[in-house]
Design an enzyme around this catalytic site. Sequence first.
Site, PDB file in Angstrom:
ATOM      1  N   ASP A 170      30.923   5.761 -38.153  1.00 19.22           N
ATOM      2  CA  ASP A 170      30.849   5.046 -39.427  1.00 19.22           C
ATOM      3  C   ASP A 170      29.509   5.276 -40.094  1.00 19.22           C
ATOM      4  OD1 ASP A 170      29.558   3.237 -37.297  1.00 19.22           O
ATOM      5  OD2 ASP A 170      28.837   2.449 -39.206  1.00 19.22           O
ATOM      6  N   GLY A 312      25.332   3.688 -34.771  1.00 19.01           N
ATOM      7  CA  GLY A 312      26.617   4.026 -35.381  1.00 19.01           C
ATOM      8  C   GLY A 312      26.783   5.522 -35.509  1.00 19.01           C
ATOM      9  N   GLU A 313      27.504   5.957 -36.546  1.00 17.07           N
ATOM     10  CA  GLU A 313      27.802   7.380 -36.811  1.00 17.07           C
ATOM     11  C   GLU A 313      28.753   7.968 -35.779  1.00 17.07           C
ATOM     12  OE1 GLU A 313      24.201   9.747 -36.869  1.00 17.07           O
ATOM     13  OE2 GLU A 313      23.270   8.541 -38.430  1.00 17.07           O
ATOM     14  N   GLY A 314      29.068   7.222 -34.727  1.00 14.85           N
ATOM     15  CA  GLY A 314      29.842   7.755 -33.607  1.00 14.85           C
ATOM     16  C   GLY A 314      28.955   8.270 -32.483  1.00 14.85           C
TER      17      GLY A 314
END
Lengths: 346, 346
Positions: A170, A312-314
């Site tokens: 995300d 985040g960001e994966g």
Amino acid sequence: MILPTISDFDITTAQLAAQRQSVLTKPSGSLGKLENLSIQLAGITGFLYAPLDQKVVIIMAADHGVTAEGVSAYPSEVTRQMVFNFLNGGAAINVLCRQAGARVQVVDMGVATDFENIPGLAHHKVAYGTKNLAIGPAMTNAQAEEAILTGIKVVNHEIDAGLDIVATGDMGIGNTTPSACIASAMTGLPPKQIAGRGTGVDDQGLKRKISIVERALEINKPNPQDAMDVLCKVGGFEIAGLAGVMIGAASQRKPVVVDGFISTAAALIAVGLSPNVQPYLIAAHCSVENGHRAMLDHLHLEPLLDLNLRLGEGTGAVLAFHLAESAVRILREMATFEEAGVSQKE
Amino acid sequence: MILPTISDFDITTAQLAAQRQSVLTKPSGSLGKLENLSIQLAGITGFLYAPLDQKVVIIMAADHGVTAEGVSAYPSEVTRQMVFNFLNGGAAINVLCRQAGARVQVVDMGVATDFENIPGLAHHKVAYGTKNLAIGPAMTNAQAEEAILTGIKVVNHEIDAGLDIVATGDMGIGNTTPSACIASAMTGLPPKQIAGRGTGVDDQGLKRKISIVERALEINKPNPQDAMDVLCKVGGFEIAGLAGVMIGAASQRKPVVVDGFISTAAALIAVGLSPNVQPYLIAAHCSVENGHRAMLDHLHLEPLLDLNLRLGEGTGAVLAFHLAESAVRILREMATFEEAGVSQKE
């Protein structure tokens, strides 16, 4: 909204995996969560040795009207700027994907700016950011449906191109606030036990954020029995999209590695909409963001990594790809007691 | 016994790494322990981007006289059998090393049997297993010295052949008992808070094991201020050897990834002998073995993985190699705020 059917977890194949784990040359259970993971992957995919060659992270980006309340330490334009960083390969997630041999798909779900036709960016903007959830619903029912169905479409597209396992990522300045709202609504825990510092607000900022979450829940009164209602009132477009990714992946028997706080909020929505999604989810890590542990408990998920991540960001999910691969390799490559001539437990 | 000198941690290079972490495109600190690890690796090696190409696990194997007391769920001959399994590539550690691109060096430190001249096995047998520590000292002072110096020699040999990072692995039926003795002696915590089920003894077995640890400490009275005394009285040959590996690696500025309960017992001895070893140690995971968390706390080490492992062999440490690599790649490859044109915190 018609959601795809999700098959039951394949208990027969999972049992075969469990059986094999019990005859490999190690005390039974001594590889802990790796053993469970190998069994889960077998049950998800229907293959004793789950194929994991093609790894993908889907990063969904969107903006949030609630940033008007000063809930984030960073300005909103960072969402757009980070999309470019992803496309240029300079973000943490890009580095970790290069290491893990995973590809990155970036999706504009609702960034508050127009993007040119840029290679590598999937254009699925629902709107220029959500409405401010502190004064009313974040999105309409039609927008929530569009975002979920987009998530399903995006992951299906990736599966058609070859995808064995997917990580959820995300990007959205302000998105720990809707995630905290969802977590508080769905778990029933008070916002002060759920909300955290996000990208790094100070004590004052955290207080403000908690009061915004409280206000959002008071004004919108999301119904915890109705995940769609929760999503519309206090969600975000990337969160809705990621819920769609989870539902779509599960419907095609693909394992989903769930990243941190925002992805887990999406998982709460996905499981709320389609309870059959749960066995297809793998929790990568436990974030330092306050409510994450409670959300994982609510979903009956156990995290693999203990790294105090909050990016985040994966990123956490892609780090966990290595462990998924370890789990399958252990199951496939280890010698049995019989093969190795090792004595069993007395 | 003359131990090699260990240089101070390189604070200047560590500070450069910390500085760089603070300008990469992510909220400062949001990659948690990975950021700390990149800084630690810089301080250990003296290189901003620590080289990690050549990864090695050193597995030290030995037998334990205390197995006569029925402290293990497996028969003693499994130590020898597992040595063959390592050499044939069928054990969990072999699988994980193939995935991580690491090589395995197996060392006979004191297995209770003679090995032929087998390729891949280093012969450094100190004796055919330790004496039973429940009735007297496990080894003589001369044996403990020999084992430690062997560990230093073994790791130096690997460094000469090219080694950038080392993981510690152990094999020795019964070795959670001496490890629990060491842990209890060094932390001051009672055996019932430290001893665990090892390879899987039942409730009765665990009770017996705790009473054996209590008896060993009562009879031998190891002096916690004197790591050598603790090692001789309640240690093991693989534990002594691994302490030597840690001291040898630190003396050459090589990072040491410490595996689980047995390796951490070796770390307690190593740091007891050479306190300067501590900053060179990286804790891979927190084992389910009871006292492991307390031992890590005592050493001021924070584990990276949360996998409920209890196998040993270096499995957790080799899994953590991926994270060490992630840490350095993040530091080296991520874009800065300036490079990426991303706005900083408001």
